[in-house]
Write a protein that holds these residues in place. Structure first.
Motif, short mmCIF file in Angstrom:
data_model
loop_
_atom_site.label_atom_id
_atom_site.label_comp_id
_atom_site.label_asym_id
_atom_site.label_seq_id
_atom_site.Cartn_x
_atom_site.Cartn_y
_atom_site.Cartn_z
N SER A 54 25.00 25.07 -2.14
CA SER A 54 26.26 25.27 -2.86
C SER A 54 26.47 24.05 -3.77
CB SER A 54 27.41 25.36 -1.86
OG SER A 54 27.59 24.09 -1.25
N PRO A 55 27.35 24.20 -4.76
CA PRO A 55 27.64 23.04 -5.63
C PRO A 55 28.09 21.83 -4.84
CG PRO A 55 28.53 25.04 -6.61
CD PRO A 55 28.00 25.42 -5.26
N ASP A 56 28.86 22.03 -3.79
CA ASP A 56 29.31 20.89 -2.98
C ASP A 56 28.13 20.17 -2.35
OD1 ASP A 56 31.87 21.34 -3.60
OD2 ASP A 56 32.48 22.15 -1.63
N GLU A 57 27.22 20.96 -1.83
CA GLU A 57 26.04 20.36 -1.20
C GLU A 57 25.19 19.62 -2.22
OE1 GLU A 57 25.05 23.26 2.56
OE2 GLU A 57 24.71 24.07 0.56
N ASN A 59 26.23 18.27 -4.99
CA ASN A 59 26.91 17.03 -5.35
C ASN A 59 26.73 15.96 -4.28
OD1 ASN A 59 28.13 17.29 -7.95
ND2 ASN A 59 29.44 18.89 -7.07
N LEU A 60 26.78 16.39 -3.02
CA LEU A 60 26.60 15.43 -1.94
C LEU A 60 25.19 14.82 -1.99
CD1 LEU A 60 27.69 14.21 0.79
CD2 LEU A 60 26.41 16.04 1.91
N GLU A 85 26.34 21.01 -13.86
CA GLU A 85 27.43 20.16 -13.40
C GLU A 85 26.93 18.76 -13.17
OE1 GLU A 85 30.16 22.86 -10.59
OE2 GLU A 85 30.34 20.70 -10.27
#
Lengths: 965, 256
Positions: A54-57, A59-60, A85
């Motif tokens: 996912s985008p969150d992952e 980014n992390l 992103e």
């Protein structure tokens, strides 16, 4: 292809206001190519992740792993969704050119493995594959041709890399392997078939005939694995056929040159401190009664010619595994590296097709050695770099490692039937297949494109982990024998280990990097960072646990037997079955003719120059003599904390030290001196005197730093052209004979050695052969490291002595060389007189009488005194009139630059004069000058006229400038 | 009280563990080399030791960025143990790669409010691995207990990534312990005195308590006089400049 929905591309680059060290380095390299249209280069790292994230992952992953929050910015892109992103600002400059470079399929990329581990730590275990790509953003206006040149010469090595299109990146899937037994029909061969098989496996006619006879006897055809095993085991690289062959030389026949010369010297000297010689992966000598030292130098020439970085790195990786695989395993404690390249200013337009430019080879080799040895934590404390145009296509890369092991583990182990064959360390891939036969063959124009599978890429951290855990296993006595997996891979390692027992190997048990390898590929792969152990069954659980505890792979792949057979299985199928007797003794002895005739060169027609300062500056600034600080500083020579005398010495830590000294046991006062001698120029006049000279050179370096010759062990490394040619072989015989003569006279035995023959290159029907090159590496046990002496002048008013006799010996000298001449008066050696002189000088340093000492080699007295002066930041005045001569020499330039052997310049305090002269009595010795506070080097000629008056900073500048890169 | 116990942390690619252990032993401590897996798997406990050392090396090959992967591993797998160790008064020393690891794990700079604002270590300005000896000036106002009584040191560096970088508002907040300087102690001196281009010539920092200290140069490589590059000119001192760092640590830990 995996489904594209899971592909993510992450780009990480430096924030735009920060200087990009990698980019700036490339701008300099591009300028060196004569291309001035590139104003700036930005380097970015691209990571392709195959995972459902996912985008969150994402980014992390970017924030906490791939991008540094202070200095870098990132951007990710998921092609399937077109989502872009990140925290990266700014648009890409439209004026720039983007080049993206990825590794070829099957090439090991250590970073990928590390990222997989780090992602697991982050809880992102679902990432299936990671690939790294490097992006170069070139700003400026280079044209198409220039871009191509930059790609070809700097950014891409097609052996391991290719340019990728950012939009069309894919993960190549490895094909699955389906077992099929491959038999090669050799029992009924016609002429064409015979030569086809011969060429495919690299056999000689005699060898293939012996093989055909064997399989006729067996009543069957061989499998490909069997023929590969024979090809590897019988290769020049593994058995040294030439050295062990029958050679007719003049009226004599030499049966086994190695035994008749080098090994014979050791046998005759019969030193009790030689613990294991010529029978293990490295030679072993006693150190202090409790510990032993083992030493080995190898070459990795052919791989370094086509892929300098990977070739040199795996050269280090390979030689480090030699001490590790000696006795029951030694800890590597020092590296020594010697390189021979063509001059860095070699014109591009003269470069033979298919050959990398020497500058690129030099830079790549240096980086490969540094990256690998630094990461292993082994100090690179000693070395040399030589230049000659004939190394253009065959650079030489000698890598040596000194190891330390308990004396009671110095002997090679022995396994019993029932002991297990355990493969430890890195996984097996397709890398390096056929490296051994490649190493023994001539290079051609196509070598840089067709032999791709011969190149190994190393992963130093895998080897470091292996060393750490192996030494623990050794100390717990969990295995009874060890050897390294080097050239020839498992086929050589296991085949040799089991020569006196027999073995069954289950090739399907070998852990693989990726699917798709055939049983034969597994058997001969030269993947790096692997060792083979013989483990008693009752130790296996403890061993496997120990390895698992440090995440180092260990796999049981077979068992030793007592049937003297090599049997290979793949998923229950017998794929190889050979008699050990035939495998190891079945090859026909090579019979060769050798001749040698001394060549005659024109004696130089040199006017006597009135001022020798200019000539001195010229020699100091020549590629061979100039400072190698640029290289040395990029090696860690301090790790392990053992250095006593470093490669750079003197007032500003930048003078050229003679030999290196380490203290292997930090709490002890005993040391080891490591030195080397090499001078291919002399070999062009007479290989005998070249060998004698380089032995003398290694020994005098030991004496110069305060050592003695009581316990010195030597290694030989012969790198030669094609010894199928009689004159080449004759030169080899001459050199080997000198090794015997010198070793016996100096009483310094050889303990191991290596040869690399066939260093030739064919281009447009022209053969380029390297000059005959013999590297002598020496170790000496030093009783008290506190007696060490460095070469820099220490104190104003001290006396300068010359020890040893100067002759008219400028053949092959640096002085003649800078004037384009060779000459014929090659420096000779009188070993008995030299040994006596060296013993006396050793006694003087033991008594603490010597303030500084430097041996005279390239550039003779002139270069030696200049180096001592600028290293010490002091001036000196010497007079050539006092120099002891062995024959009348009436020319100042000849006295100053003669390269006669066995000579030293020695600095003595005035108050020690009497005692020093007494200790040296009987030896050729004279006071020739004084250390001064003028910061000028002054040399007075035979007639009392001043022939050199040059400030030491000018001398130093000339010496430092060429390689200030 | 018995001897001070020092844990020398070992991870894949650590390569200065043996000489660091030797330095602590010379200073009177017991030094044990412990693999990170032993801590993660509970076979060894940090709380049994008074000093934790992250020695030099190339952990995980310094792939991605120097020290990064071990930093994450420490933070994610041992974060709580380390916090308890710090709160319990333990000492932490990071050398070279250990400096990179402690900074990237956020264990340093650990200012007085307990925060660790972003600070990083990047490639040397020269673009090269630099193995050379440097003059260090010790900040007299530093709370660092490792450098008590030391004014200056001459030590080797050996690294490719030693340049300290931080945002301009973070730099003045740091507890700088050692600066790169010239022979006279001037800490504005440029390359090669400052071998990597480090901001403010920073060579080492500590936390607000002075108990967590990390530096790029290698004090463990100058314990004996003959390790000095010019001992053959100047004579060998009985102890090298780095020795006092270890002696101070052991002395302090003994008082715990």
């Amino acid at each position: 292809m995996y489904g594209c929905y899971s592909m993510h591309r992450v780009e990480v680059c430096l924030k735009s206001h920060l200087p990009d060290a990698r980019g700036l380095g490339l701008v300099r390299d591009i300028c060196d190519l004569g291309i001035t249209t590139v104003s700036n280069v930005q380097v970015a790292d691209i990571y392709w992740l195959d995972a459902d994230l996912s985008p969150d992952e994402l980014n992390l992953i970017c924030r906490s792993l791939l991008a540094d929050p202070v200095t870098q910015e990132y951007q990710y892109f998921t092609p399937a969704t077109d989502v872009v992103e990140g925290d990266k600002g700014g648009e890409v400059d439209k004026q720039s050119h983007t080049i993206e470079v990825a590794y070829n399929a099957g090439v090991t990329d250590p970073v990928e493995e590390t990222i997989m581990k780090a992602l697991q730590d982050l809880g992102m275990g679902g990432v299936r594959v990671v690939k790294t790509v490097r992006r170069y953003l070139l700003q400026g206006r280079p044209d198409e041709y220039q871009l191509q040149v930059i790609c070809d010469r700097l950014l891409v090595n097609p052996i391991i890399q290719h340019v990728v299109e950012p939009e069309h990146f894919g993960f190549p899937e490895n094909p699955q392997y389906r077992f099929r037994l491959n038999q090669v029909d050799i029992l009924e061969l016609d002429n064409a078939g015979f030569s086809q098989v011969r060429q495919r496996f690299g056999f000689t006619d005699d060898e293939l005939q012996a093989i055909i006879a064997y399989f006729h006897q067996q009543g069957r055809n061989p499998t490909d694995a069997e023929l590969e095993t024979l090809a590897q085991t019988w290769s020049e690289h593994c058995v040294h056929k030439t050295f062990k062959g029958k050679i007719r030389f003049g009226t004599t026949t030499i049966d086994n040159l190695l035994k008749a010369t080098i090994m014979k010297a050791t046998e005759e000297l019969a030193k009790p401190w030689c613990l294991s010689v010529f029978e293990d992966n490295a030679g072993v000598i006693d150190f202090d009664g409790h510990w032993a030292l083992c030493f080995k130098v190898e070459t990795h020439n052919h791989p370094s010619a086509v892929e300098p970085y990977g070739g040199a790195a795996t050269g280090i990786g390979g030689v480090v595994r030699d001490p590790l695989g000696t006795g029951l395993g030694a800890k590597p404690i020092l590296n020594t590296d010697v390189f021979c390249f063509a001059p860095p200013d070699f014109p591009y337009e003269k470069l033979p097709k298919g050959v990398l430019h020497p500058r690129r080879i030099f830079k790549g080799v240096r980086a490969g050695v540094a990256d690998y040895a630094n990461r292993l934590g082994i100090p690179t404390l000693n070395g040399a770099i030589l230049f000659d145009e004939r190394y253009i296509a065959n650079p030489l890369v000698f890598c040596g490692t000194l190891g330390l092991l308990p004396k009671d583990l110095a002997q090679r182990g022995q396994q019993q039937a029932g002991d297990l064959v355990v493969l430890v360390g890195g996984r097996t891939g397709r890398d390096g297949i056929h490296g051994v036969t490649f190493a023994s063959e001539q290079l051609t124009e196509e070598s840089t494109t067709v032999s791709y599978s011969s190149v190994q890429i190393g992963n130093p951290i895998v080897e470091k982990r292996l060393i750490d855990v192996l030494l623990q296993a050794r100390d717990r006595r969990l295995y009874c024998r060890i050897t390294d997996c080097g050239g020839g891979g498992l086929s050589s390692a296991v085949g040799e280990m089991a020569a006196e027992t027999g073995v069954r190997v289950y090739l399907d048990k070998v852990p693989l990097k990726y699917a798709g390898l055939s049983y034969t590929e597994i058997w001969v792969s030269e993947s790096q960072e692997r060792m083979v152990l013989a483990v008693p069954p009752d130790c296996i659980d403890e061993l496997l646990n120990l390895f698992a505890g440090e995440n180092v792979e260990a796999a049981v792949i077979g068992e030793f037997t007592d049937d003297l057979r090599l049997q290979l299985f793949y998923n229950g199928n017998l794929v190889g079955d050979l008699d050990m007797e035939f495998l190891h003794k079945g090859y026909p002895q090579v019979k060769r003719e050798a001749v040698w005739e001394q060549p005659q060169y024109a004696e130089p027609d040199l006017a006597k120059p009135p001022d020798l300062g200019e000539a001195l500056l010229q020699i100091l600034g020549s590629w061979n003599v100039c400072s190698k600080e640029w290289v040395i500083r990029q090696y860690d020579h301090e790790v392990q904390g053992a250095s006593v005398l470093k490669p750079l010495v003197g007032k500003n830590n930048d003078g050229p030290g003679d030999a290196a000294i380490i203290r292997p046991i930090l709490g002890s006062e005993m040391g080891v001196i490591v030195a080397n001698g090499i001078n291919p120029k002399y070999g062009e006049i007479d290989p005998y005197w070249m060998a004698a000279s380089v032995i003398d050179e290694a020994l005098r370096q030991i004496v110069a730093v305060g050592g003695n010759l009581r316990q010195v062990a030597l290694l030989d490394n012969f790198c030669w052209g094609n010894t199928d040619r009689q004159d080449m072989l004759g030169a080899l015989v001459r050199a080997a004979q000198a090794c015997y003569d010198m070793a016996t006279a100096y009483e310094t035995p050889f303990i191991s050695g290596k040869d690399s023959l066939n260093n030739e290159f064919e281009s447009n029907g022209r053969i380029i052969s390297i000059p005959h090159t013999l590297l002598i590496s020496a170790i000496s046990v030093m009783e008290d490291v506190n007696r060490a002496v460095s070469m820099d002048f220490k104190k104003v008013g001290d006396l300068i002595y010359i020890a040893g006799t100067t002759q008219n010996e400028l053949g092959g000298s640096g002085y003649f060389g800078t004037h384009g001449f060779m000459g014929n008066n090659v420096p000779k050696v009188n070993p008995r007189r030299a040994r006596e002189l060296m013993d006396r000088l050793s006694l003087a340093t033991e008594k603490g009488l010597v303030r500084a000492c430097h041996d005279c080699s390239d550039g003779g007295i002139g270069v030696a005194v200049a180096e001592m002066a600028f290293a010490g930041g002091l001036g000196a005045t010497i007079s050539l009139k006092s120099v002891p001569l062995g024959e009348p020499v009436d020319r100042d330039d000849f006295i100053l630059f003669s390269e006669s052997n066995s000579r030293f310049l020695v600095e003595i305090a005035p108050e020690s004069k009497g005692e020093f002269e007494q200790v040296m009595s009987g030896a050729s010795l004279a006071a020739v000058g004084q250390v001064t506070d003028t910061e000028v080097l002054e040399v007075y000629g035979v007639d009392g006229r001043k022939v050199v008056a040059t400030p030491i900073n000018e001398l130093k500048e000339a010496w430092q400038k060429p390689l200030r890169w | 009280m018995g001897k001070v116990k020092t844990l020398i942390l070992r991870a894949p690619g650590t390569n200065c563990d043996a000489e660091t252990a030797f330095a602590f032993q010379q200073a009177g401590a017991v030094a044990t080399s412990v693999h990170i897996n032993q801590l993660i798997r509970g076979q060894q406990r940090l709380s049994d030791y008074q000093i934790l050392v992250v020695p030099g090396g190339f952990t995980y090959g310094d792939d991605i960025a120097a020290g990064k992967v071990l930093a994450n591993e420490l933070r994610l797998k041992l974060g709580e143990d380390i916090l308890r160790f710090i709160e319990g008064g333990g000492l932490i020393l990071g050398i070279c790669n250990g400096f990179q690891v402690l900074v990237k794990a956020g264990i340093l700079p650990r200012l007085s409010n307990g925060s660790s604002p972003p600070l990083t270590v990047v490639a040397n300005d020269s673009g090269k691995f630099e193995c050379r000896w440097v003059y260090l000036r010790v900040n007299k106002d530093s709370p660092c207990l490792f450098t008590k009584g030391i004014d200056s040191m001459y030590l080797p560096v050996a690294h490719a990534e030693g340049k300290v970088v931080a945002d301009s508002e973070v730099l003045p907040e740091l507890n700088v312990v050692v600066y790169y300087a010239d022979e006279q102690g001037d800490n504005k001196a440029g390359y090669p005195y400052n071998p990597n281009g480090s901001a403010g010539n920073i060579a080492g920092i500590c936390d607000a308590s002075g108990r967590i200290f990390a530096l790029m140069p290698h004090p463990e490589r100058y314990i004996r006089g003959t390790q000095h590059p010019q001992w053959t000119r100047q004579g060998a001192k009985e102890h090298g400049d780095g020795f006092q760092v270890f002696l101070n640590a052991v002395k302090w830990a003994k008082g715990l």
